[in-house]
Design a protein around this motif. Structure first.
Motif, mmCIF file in Angstrom:
data_model
loop_
_atom_site.group_PDB
_atom_site.id
_atom_site.type_symbol
_atom_site.label_atom_id
_atom_site.label_comp_id
_atom_site.label_asym_id
_atom_site.label_seq_id
_atom_site.Cartn_x
_atom_site.Cartn_y
_atom_site.Cartn_z
ATOM 1 N N CYS A 256 -2.437 34.128 21.851
ATOM 2 C CA CYS A 256 -3.174 35.316 22.255
ATOM 3 C C CYS A 256 -4.346 35.571 21.330
ATOM 4 C CB CYS A 256 -2.265 36.534 22.222
ATOM 5 S SG CYS A 256 -0.922 36.430 23.396
ATOM 6 N N ARG B 26 -5.937 45.390 20.512
ATOM 7 C CA ARG B 26 -5.434 44.918 21.794
ATOM 8 C C ARG B 26 -5.200 43.423 21.719
ATOM 9 N NH1 ARG B 26 -7.973 48.290 26.683
ATOM 10 N NH2 ARG B 26 -7.986 50.292 25.651
ATOM 11 N N TRP B 27 -4.315 42.938 22.575
ATOM 12 C CA TRP B 27 -3.998 41.521 22.667
ATOM 13 C C TRP B 27 -4.394 41.022 24.045
ATOM 14 C CZ3 TRP B 27 -2.130 38.847 18.559
ATOM 15 C CH2 TRP B 27 -1.655 39.596 17.488
ATOM 16 N N SER C 88 5.718 31.400 24.777
ATOM 17 C CA SER C 88 5.514 31.206 23.345
ATOM 18 C C SER C 88 4.358 30.269 23.026
ATOM 19 C CB SER C 88 6.801 30.697 22.691
ATOM 20 O OG SER C 88 7.166 29.457 23.248
ATOM 21 N N HIS D 21 -1.909 47.297 21.665
ATOM 22 C CA HIS D 21 -0.930 46.733 20.741
ATOM 23 C C HIS D 21 0.476 47.294 20.974
ATOM 24 C CE1 HIS D 21 0.615 44.887 17.118
ATOM 25 N NE2 HIS D 21 1.058 46.065 16.723
ATOM 26 N N MET D 22 0.599 48.583 21.152
ATOM 27 C CA MET D 22 1.909 49.217 21.321
ATOM 28 C C MET D 22 2.559 48.851 22.662
ATOM 29 S SD MET D 22 2.420 50.613 18.470
ATOM 30 C CE MET D 22 3.841 51.650 18.772
ATOM 31 N N GLN D 23 1.794 48.354 23.609
ATOM 32 C CA GLN D 23 2.334 47.992 24.915
ATOM 33 C C GLN D 23 2.569 46.489 25.055
ATOM 34 O OE1 GLN D 23 -0.310 49.551 27.903
ATOM 35 N NE2 GLN D 23 -0.226 51.613 27.049
ATOM 36 N N TYR D 24 2.087 45.715 24.109
ATOM 37 C CA TYR D 24 2.175 44.255 24.216
ATOM 38 C C TYR D 24 3.528 43.760 23.736
ATOM 39 C CZ TYR D 24 1.079 39.350 23.968
ATOM 40 O OH TYR D 24 1.093 37.997 24.157
ATOM 41 N N HIS D 25 4.146 42.894 24.527
ATOM 42 C CA HIS D 25 5.427 42.286 24.167
ATOM 43 C C HIS D 25 5.315 40.783 24.358
ATOM 44 C CE1 HIS D 25 7.286 46.218 23.987
ATOM 45 N NE2 HIS D 25 6.689 46.499 25.128
ATOM 46 N N VAL D 26 5.742 40.043 23.358
ATOM 47 C CA VAL D 26 5.706 38.590 23.429
ATOM 48 C C VAL D 26 6.898 38.116 24.245
ATOM 49 C CG1 VAL D 26 5.816 36.445 22.100
ATOM 50 C CG2 VAL D 26 4.556 38.411 21.212
ATOM 51 N N SER D 27 6.643 37.254 25.193
ATOM 52 C CA SER D 27 7.686 36.660 26.010
ATOM 53 C C SER D 27 8.011 35.285 25.458
ATOM 54 C CB SER D 27 7.217 36.549 27.461
ATOM 55 O OG SER D 27 8.117 35.745 28.198
#
Length: 90
Positions: free
Chosen positions: A81, A2-3, A77, A67-73
């Motif tokens: 995390c 997880r992030w 930046s 992890h599979m749901q995390y998206h970097v915006s």
């Protein structure tokens, strides 16, 4: 895994260094030099240290984004995390 974005950790008591809670008896701390190079790790089996890290891990895991749901915006930046991993958890 997880992030957890750092901006979501402001009210959590966390150790000041990267750590891996190996099990209920052992913690490994990773230390880095000023230029980001991984230096010699430190391992502790002190029950008080393990308890401290374990207590810190639980709320981080609960808040963490899978992890599979995390998206970097790109707008976030600079918001580094924390990566949280638990082999026994989905």
């Amino acid at each position: 895994m997880r992030w957890l974005p750092r901006r979501q950790t402001f009210n959590l008591a966390l150790p000041t260094t990267v750590f891996w809670l190996v099990d209920d008896r052992l913690v490994r701390f990773n230390h880095f030099s000023s230029d980001g190079v991984d230096t010699e790790p430190q391992v502790s089996d002190d029950p008080n240290v393990v308890k401290l890290c374990s207590a810190a891990f639980e709320p981080v895991w609960e808040r963490g984004i899978p992890h599979m749901q995390y998206h970097v915006s790109l707008s976030l930046s600079f918001d580094l995390c924390a990566l949280v991993s638990a082999d026994a958890s989905p």
